[in-house]
Design a protein around this motif. Structure first.
Motif, PDB file in Angstrom:
ATOM      1  N   PRO A   1       8.824   8.766  11.947  1.00 47.10           N
ATOM      2  CA  PRO A   1      10.158   8.499  12.173  1.00 47.10           C
ATOM      3  C   PRO A   1      10.752   7.819  11.301  1.00 47.10           C
ATOM      4  O   PRO A   1      10.677   6.589  11.008  1.00 47.10           O
ATOM      5  N   CYS A   2      11.777   8.580  10.634  1.00 47.14           N
ATOM      6  CA  CYS A   2      12.567   8.058   9.728  1.00 47.14           C
ATOM      7  C   CYS A   2      13.855   8.233   9.964  1.00 47.14           C
ATOM      8  O   CYS A   2      14.477   8.943  10.955  1.00 47.14           O
TER       9      CYS A   2
ATOM     10  N   ALA B   1      12.193  17.629   8.810  1.00 46.52           N
ATOM     11  CA  ALA B   1      10.836  17.792   8.384  1.00 46.52           C
ATOM     12  C   ALA B   1       9.924  16.780   8.478  1.00 46.52           C
ATOM     13  O   ALA B   1       8.653  16.787   8.931  1.00 46.52           O
ATOM     14  N   LEU B   2      10.298  15.685   8.193  1.00 49.85           N
ATOM     15  CA  LEU B   2       9.222  14.528   8.218  1.00 49.85           C
ATOM     16  C   LEU B   2       9.377  14.050   9.664  1.00 49.85           C
ATOM     17  O   LEU B   2       7.933  13.800  10.231  1.00 49.85           O
TER      18      LEU B   2
ATOM     19  N   LEU C   1       0.745  -1.135  -0.039  1.00 51.25           N
ATOM     20  CA  LEU C   1      -0.005   0.017  -0.098  1.00 51.25           C
ATOM     21  C   LEU C   1       0.899   1.348   0.003  1.00 51.25           C
ATOM     22  O   LEU C   1       0.723   2.068  -0.903  1.00 51.25           O
ATOM     23  N   LEU C   2       1.996   1.253   0.879  1.00 52.58           N
ATOM     24  CA  LEU C   2       2.692   2.405   0.998  1.00 52.58           C
ATOM     25  C   LEU C   2       3.444   2.798  -0.536  1.00 52.58           C
ATOM     26  O   LEU C   2       3.622   3.651  -0.796  1.00 52.58           O
ATOM     27  N   ARG C   3       4.083   1.716  -0.995  1.00 52.94           N
ATOM     28  CA  ARG C   3       4.468   1.702  -2.426  1.00 52.94           C
ATOM     29  C   ARG C   3       3.561   2.397  -3.397  1.00 52.94           C
ATOM     30  O   ARG C   3       4.116   3.215  -3.960  1.00 52.94           O
ATOM     31  N   GLU C   4       2.501   2.067  -3.334  1.00 53.51           N
ATOM     32  CA  GLU C   4       1.409   2.606  -4.098  1.00 53.51           C
ATOM     33  C   GLU C   4       1.018   4.086  -3.765  1.00 53.51           C
ATOM     34  O   GLU C   4       1.072   4.753  -4.679  1.00 53.51           O
TER      35      GLU C   4
ATOM     36  N   ASP D   1      -1.004   8.352   6.328  1.00 52.26           N
ATOM     37  CA  ASP D   1      -0.273   9.423   6.972  1.00 52.26           C
ATOM     38  C   ASP D   1       1.049   9.618   6.496  1.00 52.26           C
ATOM     39  O   ASP D   1       1.717  10.943   6.451  1.00 52.26           O
ATOM     40  N   ILE D   2       1.868   8.624   6.340  1.00 51.68           N
ATOM     41  CA  ILE D   2       3.099   8.376   6.161  1.00 51.68           C
ATOM     42  C   ILE D   2       3.144   9.447   4.734  1.00 51.68           C
ATOM     43  O   ILE D   2       3.986  10.235   4.376  1.00 51.68           O
ATOM     44  N   ALA D   3       2.329   8.700   3.678  1.00 51.64           N
ATOM     45  CA  ALA D   3       2.413   9.421   2.457  1.00 51.64           C
ATOM     46  C   ALA D   3       1.811  10.820   2.312  1.00 51.64           C
ATOM     47  O   ALA D   3       2.533  11.704   1.636  1.00 51.64           O
TER      48      ALA D   3
END
Ligand SMILES: Cc1ncc(COP(=O)(O)O)c(C=O)c1O
Length: 410
Positions: free
Chosen positions: A325-326, A318-319, A270-273, A394-396
Protein backbone atom coordinates in the motif's frame (compact mmCIF):
# COMPACT_ATOMS: atom_id res chain seq x y z
CA UNK A 1 10.09 -13.48 -12.41
CA UNK A 2 6.34 -14.35 -12.50
CA UNK A 3 3.84 -11.97 -14.10
CA UNK A 4 2.67 -8.77 -12.46
CA UNK A 5 -0.32 -9.18 -10.15
CA UNK A 6 -1.94 -6.37 -12.13
CA UNK A 7 -1.74 -8.64 -15.20
CA UNK A 8 -3.11 -11.76 -13.44
CA UNK A 9 0.11 -12.99 -11.78
CA UNK A 10 0.55 -13.95 -8.12
CA UNK A 11 1.06 -10.94 -5.84
CA UNK A 12 4.34 -10.75 -3.92
CA UNK A 13 2.32 -10.41 -0.76
CA UNK A 14 -1.17 -11.37 0.36
CA UNK A 15 -0.89 -10.68 4.12
CA UNK A 16 -1.73 -7.24 5.45
CA UNK A 17 0.91 -5.01 7.03
CA UNK A 18 0.56 -4.03 10.73
CA UNK A 19 -2.60 -2.08 11.51
CA UNK A 20 -2.63 1.35 13.17
CA UNK A 21 -3.40 2.56 15.82
CA UNK A 22 -2.22 -0.11 18.25
CA UNK A 23 -3.69 -0.60 21.72
CA UNK A 24 -4.13 -3.28 24.34
CA UNK A 25 -5.52 -3.72 27.86
CA UNK A 26 -3.55 -0.64 29.01
CA UNK A 27 -5.69 1.71 26.93
CA UNK A 28 -8.89 -0.11 27.96
CA UNK A 29 -8.03 0.20 31.65
CA UNK A 30 -6.93 3.82 31.35
CA UNK A 31 -10.13 4.85 29.54
CA UNK A 32 -12.41 3.03 32.01
CA UNK A 33 -10.49 4.52 34.97
CA UNK A 34 -10.88 8.00 33.47
CA UNK A 35 -14.56 7.43 32.83
CA UNK A 36 -15.21 6.23 36.37
CA UNK A 37 -13.09 8.97 37.96
CA UNK A 38 -15.66 11.56 36.93
CA UNK A 39 -12.75 13.90 36.02
CA UNK A 40 -13.02 14.29 32.27
CA UNK A 41 -11.69 17.84 31.98
CA UNK A 42 -10.45 20.51 34.41
CA UNK A 43 -8.51 20.05 36.71
CA UNK A 44 -6.96 17.58 34.19
CA UNK A 45 -4.45 15.55 36.23
CA UNK A 46 -3.80 13.16 33.31
CA UNK A 47 -3.25 16.05 30.89
CA UNK A 48 -0.72 17.59 33.28
CA UNK A 49 1.07 14.26 33.68
CA UNK A 50 1.17 13.84 29.92
CA UNK A 51 2.49 17.39 29.45
CA UNK A 52 5.33 16.71 31.92
CA UNK A 53 6.21 13.37 30.31
CA UNK A 54 5.97 14.65 26.75
CA UNK A 55 8.14 17.68 27.57
CA UNK A 56 10.77 15.33 29.07
CA UNK A 57 10.54 13.06 26.01
CA UNK A 58 11.15 16.07 23.72
CA UNK A 59 14.06 17.45 25.83
CA UNK A 60 11.86 20.55 26.29
CA UNK A 61 11.17 22.48 29.49
CA UNK A 62 7.49 23.06 28.65
CA UNK A 63 4.69 21.28 26.83
CA UNK A 64 1.06 22.34 26.47
CA UNK A 65 -1.38 19.67 25.31
CA UNK A 66 -4.11 21.02 23.02
CA UNK A 67 -6.80 19.80 20.64
CA UNK A 68 -4.82 19.26 17.40
CA UNK A 69 -1.63 19.97 15.50
CA UNK A 70 -3.49 22.75 13.71
CA UNK A 71 -4.47 24.47 16.95
CA UNK A 72 -0.91 23.94 18.25
CA UNK A 73 0.36 25.93 15.24
CA UNK A 74 -2.20 28.71 15.74
CA UNK A 75 -1.28 28.93 19.44
CA UNK A 76 2.43 29.13 18.64
CA UNK A 77 1.94 31.88 16.05
CA UNK A 78 -0.32 33.98 18.28
CA UNK A 79 2.01 33.46 21.27
CA UNK A 80 4.85 34.95 19.18
CA UNK A 81 2.74 38.09 18.71
CA UNK A 82 2.45 37.53 14.96
CA UNK A 83 -0.70 38.86 13.27
CA UNK A 84 -2.11 41.32 10.74
CA UNK A 85 0.41 42.54 8.17
CA UNK A 86 3.05 39.94 9.10
CA UNK A 87 4.52 37.22 6.91
CA UNK A 88 5.76 33.76 7.79
CA UNK A 89 7.90 31.54 5.57
CA UNK A 90 6.55 28.02 5.10
CA UNK A 91 7.40 25.08 2.83
CA UNK A 92 5.07 24.16 -0.05
CA UNK A 93 5.55 20.44 0.64
CA UNK A 94 3.48 19.78 3.77
CA UNK A 95 -0.04 19.29 5.08
CA UNK A 96 -2.21 22.34 4.48
CA UNK A 97 -2.47 23.25 8.18
CA UNK A 98 1.14 24.47 8.17
CA UNK A 99 0.03 27.35 5.93
CA UNK A 100 -3.62 27.78 6.92
CA UNK A 101 -2.70 28.21 10.59
CA UNK A 102 -0.81 31.35 9.47
CA UNK A 103 -4.01 32.69 7.86
CA UNK A 104 -6.03 31.71 10.94
CA UNK A 105 -3.70 33.97 12.94
CA UNK A 106 -4.38 36.74 10.38
CA UNK A 107 -0.85 36.66 8.93
CA UNK A 108 0.31 35.69 5.42
CA UNK A 109 2.22 32.51 4.50
CA UNK A 110 5.05 32.93 1.98
CA UNK A 111 6.32 29.78 0.28
CA UNK A 112 10.03 28.97 -0.07
CA UNK A 113 11.26 25.97 -2.06
CA UNK A 114 12.45 22.66 -0.64
CA UNK A 115 15.65 20.66 -0.88
CA UNK A 116 15.31 17.89 -3.53
CA UNK A 117 16.97 15.28 -1.30
CA UNK A 118 15.44 15.88 2.12
CA UNK A 119 12.11 17.34 0.86
CA UNK A 120 12.43 19.91 3.67
CA UNK A 121 12.74 23.72 3.52
CA UNK A 122 15.96 24.87 1.89
CA UNK A 123 17.58 27.52 4.17
CA UNK A 124 18.94 29.44 1.14
CA UNK A 125 15.43 29.64 -0.36
CA UNK A 126 14.12 30.80 3.02
CA UNK A 127 16.65 33.61 3.16
CA UNK A 128 15.74 34.70 -0.38
CA UNK A 129 12.03 34.90 0.58
CA UNK A 130 12.57 37.27 3.52
CA UNK A 131 10.94 40.72 3.28
CA UNK A 132 10.72 43.54 5.85
CA UNK A 133 7.37 41.99 6.93
CA UNK A 134 8.77 38.51 7.67
CA UNK A 135 8.40 37.54 11.32
CA UNK A 136 8.97 33.78 11.45
CA UNK A 137 10.04 30.60 9.69
CA UNK A 138 8.09 27.34 9.97
CA UNK A 139 10.40 24.40 9.22
CA UNK A 140 8.38 21.19 8.76
CA UNK A 141 10.22 17.96 9.57
CA UNK A 142 8.69 16.12 6.62
CA UNK A 143 7.78 12.52 7.27
CA UNK A 144 9.81 12.69 10.49
CA UNK A 145 13.09 13.74 8.85
CA UNK A 146 14.52 16.77 10.68
CA UNK A 147 15.12 19.93 8.67
CA UNK A 148 18.57 21.47 8.41
CA UNK A 149 18.06 23.18 11.76
CA UNK A 150 21.57 24.69 11.76
CA UNK A 151 20.81 26.44 8.47
CA UNK A 152 17.31 27.53 9.55
CA UNK A 153 18.50 28.84 12.94
CA UNK A 154 21.38 30.75 11.31
CA UNK A 155 18.99 32.52 8.92
CA UNK A 156 16.56 33.21 11.79
CA UNK A 157 19.27 34.70 14.03
CA UNK A 158 20.72 36.79 11.21
CA UNK A 159 17.30 38.35 10.44
CA UNK A 160 15.79 38.37 13.96
CA UNK A 161 13.02 35.88 13.10
CA UNK A 162 11.08 33.43 15.26
CA UNK A 163 11.29 29.72 14.45
CA UNK A 164 8.15 27.61 14.93
CA UNK A 165 8.94 23.98 14.20
CA UNK A 166 6.11 22.00 12.64
CA UNK A 167 7.01 18.66 14.23
CA UNK A 168 3.53 17.21 13.63
CA UNK A 169 5.12 14.24 11.82
CA UNK A 170 8.31 14.04 13.84
CA UNK A 171 7.77 12.72 17.39
CA UNK A 172 11.15 11.59 18.66
CA UNK A 173 13.21 12.77 15.67
CA UNK A 174 16.65 14.20 16.52
CA UNK A 175 18.97 16.77 14.97
CA UNK A 176 22.57 16.36 16.24
CA UNK A 177 21.30 14.41 19.28
CA UNK A 178 18.68 17.01 20.18
CA UNK A 179 15.01 16.16 19.83
CA UNK A 180 13.06 18.34 17.42
CA UNK A 181 10.37 20.64 18.83
CA UNK A 182 12.49 22.76 21.15
CA UNK A 183 15.39 23.65 18.86
CA UNK A 184 13.41 26.64 17.58
CA UNK A 185 11.33 28.97 19.75
CA UNK A 186 8.31 26.68 19.78
CA UNK A 187 7.47 23.23 18.42
CA UNK A 188 4.08 21.90 17.32
CA UNK A 189 2.99 18.24 17.40
CA UNK A 190 -0.11 16.41 16.19
CA UNK A 191 -1.69 13.32 17.79
CA UNK A 192 -4.24 12.84 14.98
CA UNK A 193 -5.12 9.21 14.07
CA UNK A 194 -2.33 8.57 11.57
CA UNK A 195 0.47 10.04 13.71
CA UNK A 196 3.23 8.03 15.43
CA UNK A 197 1.73 9.01 18.80
CA UNK A 198 -2.05 9.30 18.67
CA UNK A 199 -5.26 9.73 20.65
CA UNK A 200 -7.50 10.20 17.59
CA UNK A 201 -7.18 13.99 17.61
CA UNK A 202 -4.83 16.11 19.71
CA UNK A 203 -1.75 18.27 19.68
CA UNK A 204 0.98 19.87 21.78
CA UNK A 205 3.21 22.94 21.79
CA UNK A 206 6.71 22.51 23.21
CA UNK A 207 9.30 25.13 24.16
CA UNK A 208 12.27 26.03 26.28
CA UNK A 209 11.18 29.67 26.47
CA UNK A 210 9.34 30.47 29.70
CA UNK A 211 7.56 33.61 28.42
CA UNK A 212 6.38 31.96 25.17
CA UNK A 213 5.21 28.84 27.04
CA UNK A 214 3.26 31.04 29.48
CA UNK A 215 1.66 32.89 26.56
CA UNK A 216 0.61 29.59 24.96
CA UNK A 217 -0.82 28.40 28.30
CA UNK A 218 -2.92 31.52 28.67
CA UNK A 219 -4.15 31.76 25.05
CA UNK A 220 -5.33 28.13 24.96
CA UNK A 221 -7.08 28.59 28.30
CA UNK A 222 -9.32 31.60 27.45
CA UNK A 223 -6.79 34.13 28.69
CA UNK A 224 -6.57 32.77 32.24
CA UNK A 225 -3.38 33.07 34.29
CA UNK A 226 -1.95 30.55 36.78
CA UNK A 227 -3.07 31.16 40.37
CA UNK A 228 -5.85 33.53 39.27
CA UNK A 229 -9.62 32.96 39.26
CA UNK A 230 -11.57 30.77 36.84
CA UNK A 231 -13.58 33.79 35.71
CA UNK A 232 -10.63 36.14 35.40
CA UNK A 233 -9.37 36.63 31.84
CA UNK A 234 -6.28 38.72 31.24
CA UNK A 235 -5.70 38.38 27.52
CA UNK A 236 -7.40 37.28 24.32
CA UNK A 237 -7.64 33.51 24.19
CA UNK A 238 -9.91 30.61 23.43
CA UNK A 239 -10.47 27.02 24.51
CA UNK A 240 -7.98 24.69 22.83
CA UNK A 241 -7.58 22.45 25.90
CA UNK A 242 -7.08 18.68 25.62
CA UNK A 243 -9.41 16.46 27.67
CA UNK A 244 -8.61 13.62 30.08
CA UNK A 245 -9.56 10.76 27.72
CA UNK A 246 -7.08 12.00 25.13
CA UNK A 247 -4.34 12.27 27.75
CA UNK A 248 -5.14 8.79 29.12
CA UNK A 249 -4.55 7.32 25.64
CA UNK A 250 -1.40 9.38 25.04
CA UNK A 251 0.18 8.29 28.33
CA UNK A 252 -0.15 4.67 27.17
CA UNK A 253 1.09 5.44 23.66
CA UNK A 254 4.08 7.38 24.97
CA UNK A 255 5.30 4.25 26.79
CA UNK A 256 5.46 2.39 23.48
CA UNK A 257 6.86 5.25 21.39
CA UNK A 258 10.64 4.81 22.02
CA UNK A 259 10.50 1.12 21.12
CA UNK A 260 8.35 1.79 18.04
CA UNK A 261 10.69 4.59 16.92
CA UNK A 262 13.68 2.27 17.26
CA UNK A 263 11.89 -0.40 15.19
CA UNK A 264 10.92 2.12 12.48
CA UNK A 265 14.55 3.29 12.38
CA UNK A 266 15.82 -0.29 11.95
CA UNK A 267 13.29 -1.07 9.24
CA UNK A 268 13.76 2.32 7.56
CA UNK A 269 17.52 1.71 7.34
CA UNK A 270 17.01 -1.82 6.02
CA UNK A 271 14.51 -0.67 3.39
CA UNK A 272 16.86 2.08 2.27
CA UNK A 273 19.60 -0.51 1.84
CA UNK A 274 17.33 -2.94 -0.03
CA UNK A 275 16.12 -0.23 -2.44
CA UNK A 276 19.49 1.40 -2.97
CA UNK A 277 20.32 -0.70 -6.06
CA UNK A 278 17.11 0.21 -7.94
CA UNK A 279 17.83 3.23 -10.19
CA UNK A 280 14.09 4.04 -10.55
CA UNK A 281 13.95 4.82 -6.81
CA UNK A 282 15.54 7.96 -5.31
CA UNK A 283 15.20 7.94 -1.56
CA UNK A 284 14.92 10.77 0.92
CA UNK A 285 18.53 11.47 1.87
CA UNK A 286 18.79 12.62 5.44
CA UNK A 287 21.60 14.93 6.45
CA UNK A 288 24.36 13.15 8.44
CA UNK A 289 23.42 15.50 11.33
CA UNK A 290 20.06 13.70 11.60
CA UNK A 291 20.64 11.34 14.54
CA UNK A 292 17.09 9.90 14.67
CA UNK A 293 14.39 9.87 12.01
CA UNK A 294 10.79 9.51 13.20
CA UNK A 295 9.79 7.73 9.97
CA UNK A 296 6.22 8.95 10.00
CA UNK A 297 6.55 8.40 6.27
CA UNK A 298 9.03 6.54 4.11
CA UNK A 299 9.00 8.96 1.15
CA UNK A 300 10.81 8.23 -2.10
CA UNK A 301 10.90 9.59 -5.63
CA UNK A 302 9.90 7.37 -8.52
CA UNK A 303 12.06 8.20 -11.55
CA UNK A 304 9.93 7.07 -14.49
CA UNK A 305 12.75 7.67 -16.96
CA UNK A 306 14.54 4.76 -15.24
CA UNK A 307 11.41 2.59 -15.66
CA UNK A 308 10.74 2.85 -19.40
CA UNK A 309 8.60 5.95 -18.89
CA UNK A 310 5.83 4.11 -16.98
CA UNK A 311 3.69 6.88 -15.43
CA UNK A 312 3.74 7.11 -11.64
CA UNK A 313 0.01 6.29 -11.36
CA UNK A 314 0.49 3.00 -13.23
CA UNK A 315 3.56 2.14 -11.15
CA UNK A 316 1.53 2.84 -8.00
CA UNK A 317 -1.38 0.67 -9.16
CA UNK A 318 1.02 -2.18 -9.97
CA UNK A 319 2.63 -1.91 -6.53
CA UNK A 320 -0.76 -1.95 -4.81
CA UNK A 321 -1.71 -5.06 -6.77
CA UNK A 322 1.49 -6.70 -5.45
CA UNK A 323 0.17 -6.08 -1.91
CA UNK A 324 2.18 -2.92 -1.12
CA UNK A 325 0.00 0.00 0.00
CA UNK A 326 1.68 3.13 -1.31
CA UNK A 327 0.30 6.65 -1.72
CA UNK A 328 1.27 9.55 -3.98
CA UNK A 329 1.57 12.31 -1.37
CA UNK A 330 1.07 16.07 -1.55
CA UNK A 331 0.73 18.48 -4.44
CA UNK A 332 2.50 21.90 -4.13
CA UNK A 333 0.46 23.62 -1.45
CA UNK A 334 0.09 26.89 -3.34
CA UNK A 335 -1.75 25.01 -6.12
CA UNK A 336 -4.65 24.19 -3.76
CA UNK A 337 -7.92 25.90 -4.82
CA UNK A 338 -7.84 27.79 -1.51
CA UNK A 339 -4.72 29.66 -2.68
CA UNK A 340 -5.48 29.79 -6.39
CA UNK A 341 -9.00 31.15 -5.86
CA UNK A 342 -7.92 33.33 -2.92
CA UNK A 343 -10.73 32.02 -0.69
CA UNK A 344 -9.52 33.69 2.47
CA UNK A 345 -11.29 35.54 5.28
CA UNK A 346 -13.86 38.31 5.28
CA UNK A 347 -12.99 41.43 3.22
CA UNK A 348 -10.11 39.51 1.55
CA UNK A 349 -8.09 39.50 4.77
CA UNK A 350 -5.42 38.57 5.55
CA UNK A 351 -4.01 38.28 1.99
CA UNK A 352 -5.23 41.80 1.19
CA UNK A 353 -4.74 43.18 4.69
CA UNK A 354 -4.66 46.98 4.98
CA UNK A 355 -1.68 46.53 7.34
CA UNK A 356 0.24 44.97 4.47
CA UNK A 357 1.06 46.78 1.25
CA UNK A 358 0.04 44.78 -1.82
CA UNK A 359 -2.07 41.65 -2.00
CA UNK A 360 -0.53 38.19 -1.67
CA UNK A 361 -1.07 36.52 -5.06
CA UNK A 362 -0.44 32.76 -5.05
CA UNK A 363 -1.46 32.27 -8.71
CA UNK A 364 2.00 33.45 -9.78
CA UNK A 365 4.01 31.29 -7.35
CA UNK A 366 6.25 28.78 -9.14
CA UNK A 367 8.83 26.78 -7.17
CA UNK A 368 10.66 24.33 -9.44
CA UNK A 369 12.00 21.82 -6.91
CA UNK A 370 8.70 21.12 -5.17
CA UNK A 371 6.89 20.89 -8.50
CA UNK A 372 9.36 18.26 -9.76
CA UNK A 373 9.34 16.34 -6.45
CA UNK A 374 5.52 16.28 -6.22
CA UNK A 375 5.26 14.65 -9.63
CA UNK A 376 7.55 11.81 -8.58
CA UNK A 377 6.78 11.21 -4.91
CA UNK A 378 5.51 8.01 -3.33
CA UNK A 379 5.04 7.35 0.39
CA UNK A 380 4.87 4.30 2.60
CA UNK A 381 3.13 5.08 5.90
CA UNK A 382 4.66 4.60 9.33
CA UNK A 383 2.63 1.50 10.27
CA UNK A 384 4.36 -0.42 7.45
CA UNK A 385 7.71 0.15 9.20
CA UNK A 386 6.36 -1.59 12.32
CA UNK A 387 6.49 -4.89 10.44
CA UNK A 388 9.14 -7.62 10.42
CA UNK A 389 12.35 -7.63 8.36
CA UNK A 390 10.69 -9.96 5.86
CA UNK A 391 7.99 -7.35 5.31
CA UNK A 392 10.69 -4.89 4.17
CA UNK A 393 12.09 -7.57 1.86
CA UNK A 394 8.60 -8.02 0.34
CA UNK A 395 8.39 -4.27 -0.35
CA UNK A 396 11.78 -4.28 -2.08
CA UNK A 397 10.89 -7.46 -3.98
CA UNK A 398 7.60 -5.94 -5.20
CA UNK A 399 9.27 -2.72 -6.33
CA UNK A 400 12.01 -4.64 -8.16
CA UNK A 401 9.36 -6.87 -9.79
CA UNK A 402 7.31 -3.92 -11.08
CA UNK A 403 10.45 -2.21 -12.46
CA UNK A 404 11.52 -5.43 -14.15
CA UNK A 405 8.07 -5.81 -15.76
CA UNK A 406 7.83 -2.18 -16.86
CA UNK A 407 7.12 -3.31 -20.47
CA UNK A 408 3.89 -4.94 -19.32
CA UNK A 409 2.65 -1.58 -18.04
CA UNK A 410 3.13 0.39 -21.25
C1 LIG B 1 3.04 18.59 8.84
C2 LIG B 1 1.71 18.72 9.53
N1 LIG B 1 1.37 19.90 10.06
C3 LIG B 1 0.20 20.08 10.70
C4 LIG B 1 -0.72 19.06 10.82
C5 LIG B 1 -2.03 19.32 11.49
O1 LIG B 1 -2.29 18.44 12.54
P1 LIG B 1 -3.78 18.06 12.93
O2 LIG B 1 -4.34 17.17 11.87
O3 LIG B 1 -3.64 17.35 14.26
O4 LIG B 1 -4.54 19.31 13.07
C6 LIG B 1 -0.41 17.80 10.28
C7 LIG B 1 -1.35 16.67 10.40
O5 LIG B 1 -1.81 16.05 9.51
C8 LIG B 1 0.83 17.63 9.60
O6 LIG B 1 1.16 16.45 9.06
Amino acid sequence: MPALALRGGIPVRAEPFPAWPVCDGREERALIETLRSGVWGIPRPRVEEFEARFAAYCDARYATACTSGSTALILAIVACGIGAGDEMIVPPYTFIATATSVFMANAVPVFADIDPNTFNLDPAAVEAAITPRTKAIVPVHLGGCPCDMDGIMDVARKHGLRVIEDACQAHGAEWKGQKVGAIGDLGCFSFQSSKNLTCGEGGAVTSNDEALAAAVDSIYNVGRLPGKGFHEHFGLGTNFRMNEFQAALLLCGLERLPEQTALRNRNGALLRELLSGIPAIAMQISDPRVTAHAWHLFPFRYKKEQCKGVPREKFLAALKAEGIPCVAGYTPLYRAPLFQNARFGAHGCPAACPFREGKADYSTVHLPVVEQVCGEMLWLQQRILLGAEDDMRDIAKAIAKVVEHADDLL
